[in-house]
Design a protein around this motif. Structure first.
Motif, short mmCIF file in Angstrom:
data_model
loop_
_atom_site.label_atom_id
_atom_site.label_comp_id
_atom_site.label_asym_id
_atom_site.label_seq_id
_atom_site.Cartn_x
_atom_site.Cartn_y
_atom_site.Cartn_z
N MET A 52 -13.36 2.51 -3.36
CA MET A 52 -14.63 1.84 -3.36
C MET A 52 -14.98 1.80 -4.74
O MET A 52 -15.45 0.65 -5.41
N ARG A 53 -15.02 2.90 -5.56
CA ARG A 53 -15.11 3.05 -7.13
C ARG A 53 -14.19 2.12 -7.74
O ARG A 53 -14.44 1.54 -8.68
N VAL A 54 -12.89 2.35 -7.21
CA VAL A 54 -12.13 1.60 -8.15
C VAL A 54 -12.30 -0.06 -8.02
O VAL A 54 -12.26 -0.83 -9.04
N VAL A 55 -12.59 -0.58 -6.70
CA VAL A 55 -12.79 -2.00 -6.44
C VAL A 55 -14.15 -2.42 -7.62
O VAL A 55 -14.09 -3.30 -8.41
N GLU A 56 -15.37 -1.44 -7.58
CA GLU A 56 -16.26 -1.71 -8.40
C GLU A 56 -15.83 -1.63 -9.92
O GLU A 56 -16.31 -2.49 -10.84
N TRP A 57 -15.10 -0.93 -10.54
CA TRP A 57 -14.44 -0.65 -11.58
C TRP A 57 -13.75 -1.82 -12.00
O TRP A 57 -13.81 -2.49 -13.16
N ILE A 58 -12.87 -2.42 -11.33
CA ILE A 58 -11.98 -3.65 -11.49
C ILE A 58 -13.06 -4.98 -11.77
O ILE A 58 -12.76 -5.75 -12.60
N LYS A 59 -13.96 -4.96 -11.04
CA LYS A 59 -14.79 -6.12 -11.09
C LYS A 59 -15.60 -6.13 -12.31
O LYS A 59 -15.93 -7.13 -12.84
N ARG A 110 0.81 -1.14 0.15
CA ARG A 110 -0.20 -0.04 -0.11
C ARG A 110 1.05 1.31 -0.18
O ARG A 110 0.54 2.46 -0.52
N ASN A 111 2.02 1.03 0.52
CA ASN A 111 3.01 2.24 0.47
C ASN A 111 3.86 2.41 -0.86
O ASN A 111 4.81 3.34 -0.96
N LEU A 112 3.59 1.36 -1.89
CA LEU A 112 4.68 1.52 -2.91
C LEU A 112 3.81 1.44 -4.21
O LEU A 112 4.25 1.88 -5.26
N ILE A 113 2.76 0.68 -4.19
CA ILE A 113 1.92 0.48 -5.46
C ILE A 113 0.94 1.91 -5.76
O ILE A 113 0.46 2.13 -4.78
N GLU A 114 1.03 2.31 -6.80
CA GLU A 114 0.20 3.52 -7.40
C GLU A 114 -1.14 3.18 -8.26
O GLU A 114 -0.72 2.12 -8.81
N TRP A 115 -2.05 3.97 -8.13
CA TRP A 115 -3.29 3.69 -8.96
C TRP A 115 -3.33 4.95 -9.95
O TRP A 115 -3.06 6.11 -9.36
N GLY A 116 -3.35 4.57 -11.22
CA GLY A 116 -3.62 5.96 -12.21
C GLY A 116 -5.13 6.07 -12.51
O GLY A 116 -5.81 5.29 -12.49
N SER A 117 -5.29 7.42 -12.62
CA SER A 117 -6.61 7.82 -12.69
C SER A 117 -6.64 9.09 -13.52
O SER A 117 -5.86 9.99 -13.44
N TYR A 118 -7.63 9.22 -14.39
CA TYR A 118 -7.82 10.34 -15.29
C TYR A 118 -8.89 11.06 -14.80
O TYR A 118 -9.61 12.03 -15.63
N GLY A 119 -9.38 11.21 -13.49
CA GLY A 119 -10.18 12.06 -12.80
C GLY A 119 -11.57 11.38 -12.93
O GLY A 119 -11.67 10.49 -13.57
N LYS A 120 -12.38 12.13 -12.04
CA LYS A 120 -13.77 11.76 -11.99
C LYS A 120 -14.58 11.21 -13.20
O LYS A 120 -15.22 10.51 -13.38
#
Length: 80
Positions: free
Chosen positions: A40-47, A10-20
């Motif tokens: 929570m939105r990321v979890v649903e997105w991955i699913k 959790r201290n090394l891995i990044e998530w990339g986002s293009y905004g809301k």
């Protein structure tokens, strides 16, 4: 099989986002710094989107559990 240490991950891995709305420049954020609502939105997105490795979903779900078990709350980002 690779064994992961979530406290390290959790201290090394990044998530990339293009905004809301997906129309902003790519911004990378450490998993530990994602707002709870974003996580929570990321979890649903991955699913909902095939193609992610199962370990990515596990990482995000583990982060949710880690926060609950350690009483960690990460508020939404403020717009400046």
């Amino acid at each position: 099989m690779i064994k992961f240490n979530h406290v390290v991950d959790r201290n090394l891995i990044e998530w990339g986002s293009y905004g809301k709305y997906g129309n902003e420049p790519l911004k990378r954020t450490l998993i530990r710094d994602l707002a709870d609502s974003h996580l929570m939105r990321v979890v649903e997105w991955i699913k909902d989107n095939p193609g992610y490795h199962p370990a990515v979903l596990k990482l995000m779900k583990d982060e949710v559990k880690f926060r609950v078990n350690n009483l960690i709350f990460v508020p939404d980002y403020e717009n400046n």
